[in-house]
Design an enzyme around this catalytic site. Structure first.
Site, PDB file in Angstrom:
ATOM      1  NE  ARG A 102      -2.241  -1.820  -2.907  1.00  0.00           N
ATOM      2  CZ  ARG A 102      -2.849  -2.611  -2.013  1.00  0.00           C
ATOM      3  NH1 ARG A 102      -3.906  -2.187  -1.370  1.00  0.00           N
ATOM      4  NH2 ARG A 102      -2.376  -3.831  -1.740  1.00  0.00           N
TER       5      ARG A 102
ATOM      6  CD  GLN B 144      -2.884   1.224   0.304  1.00  0.00           C
ATOM      7  OE1 GLN B 144      -3.616   0.262   0.165  1.00  0.00           O
ATOM      8  NE2 GLN B 144      -2.997   2.305  -0.454  1.00  0.00           N
TER       9      GLN B 144
ATOM     10  CG  ASP C  10      -6.370   2.887   7.306  1.00  0.00           C
ATOM     11  OD1 ASP C  10      -7.410   2.497   6.729  1.00  0.00           O
ATOM     12  OD2 ASP C  10      -5.553   2.094   7.828  1.00  0.00           O
TER      13      ASP C  10
END
Ligand code: CP
Ligand code: NVA
Length: 306
Positions: free
Chosen positions: A291, A133, A223
């Site tokens: 990603r 990530q 997050d």
């Protein structure tokens, strides 16, 4: 590079090489709609102890676009340390596959896979870290700003797996990292000490004031406040993180050039507002797409000799 289990284990030049290969494969895919079959006939085993959308799809499709195959192995079938020892799984998969990507609760399982596997092992997230990530995040920041050095990432939220990997990644590229968390949710002191010993030149700040972090940001990052495995702590965490949402007010405290990132999945109305998710300064969906492109670079280097 034989494995990819942490950011810290890699020299900046090796990390830069991964970003460069990923960027080249992305450009090739965007202009021609395909990539060269550099993983033809190769199989990546993908073990998941936790749910996933991005990590599963990006590794699977990266392997497929490069001519190989992703093989999904749910932990219900594999049973790392329940059906059989992780070290046995590592040796069996090493004899049949060309790479192992695993998402586990305990970080030690990744280290055991790495110790016993003769094929590359990739950390697809543990309770401790999420290095793939962090690399896709750097790829997104570099694409947007043209460079990484000197940029400031303000991570507003939990000192968790994502924050830990991203902080080390920033250190490797001479970026500034500010973690704004409520008391008790900072990265533990031993982690900060370890990060500082791994990247001694790093400009790493901890604060409990999210607006102060936002004012210094080129990148505002957040997050979830409740990571996978922490569901029982949800009520307490939502209370403790009050005031740490990235909303329009916090975004307007940031400099004009600042952009917003989130690793996803996002909980709109908690760590980030719906408005900010949809704001033109949000790069969250290009970040998610990266990603795929970063995993291609990683697989090309680890399994394709690039
Ligand atoms: N960001 C991320 O790793 O997403 P998934 O949990 O869906 O894989
Ligand atoms: N910190 C989050 C990241 C999800 C990709 C978790 O571990 O659940």
């Amino acid at each position: 590079m034989h494995h990819f289990t942490s950011i810290a284990e890699n020299a900046p030049d090796d990390l830069r090489h991964l970003l460069d290969v990923a960027g080249r494969l992305k450009a090739q895919y965007k202009t021609t709609g395909r990539n060269d079959p550099i993983l033809a006939g190769k199989v990546l085993a993908m073990i998941f102890e936790k749910p996933s959308l991005r990590t599963r799809v990006s590794f699977n499709n990266a392997a497929v676009h490069l001519g190989g195959t992703g093989l999904l192995l749910r932990d219900e079938e594999v049973g790392l340390d329940s059906r059989e020892p992780t070290k046995d799984v590592a040796r069996v998969l090493s004899g049949m596959c060309d790479g192992i990507m695993a998402r586990t609760f305990a970080h030690e399982k990744i280290l055991t896979l790495r110790q016993w596997s003769t094929v590359p092992v990739i950390n697809g997230l543990t309770d401790y870290s999420h290095p793939c990530q962090a690399m896709a995040d750097l790829m997104t920041i570099r694409e947007h700003f043209g460079s990484l050095e000197g940029k400031t990432v303000a991570f507003i939220g939990d000192g968790n797996n994502v924050a830990r990997s991203l902080s080390v990644a920033c250190g490797k590229f001479n970026m500034r990292f500010i973690l704004a968390s409520p008391p008790g949710y900072e990265l533990p002191k031993e982690d900060v000490d370890r990060i500082m010993s791994q990247v001694p030149q790093m400009d790493f700040q901890l604060t409990a004031d999210p607006a102060d972090a936002a004012r210094q940001a080129d990148v505002l990052y957040t997050d979830t406040w409740v990571s996978m495995g922490q569901e029982a702590e949800k009520a307490r965490r939502l209370k403790d993180f009050a005031g740490f949402q990235i909303d329009q007010k916090m975004l307007s405290a940031a400099p004009q050039q600042a952009v917003v990132l989130h690793c996803l999945p996002a909980y709109r109305g908690l760590e980030i507002s719906d408005e900010v998710m949809e704001d033109p300064r949000s790069l969250i969906f290009p970040q998610a797409e990266n990603r795929l492109h970063f995993q291609k670079g990683l697989l090309a280097v680890l399994m394709g000799g690039q």
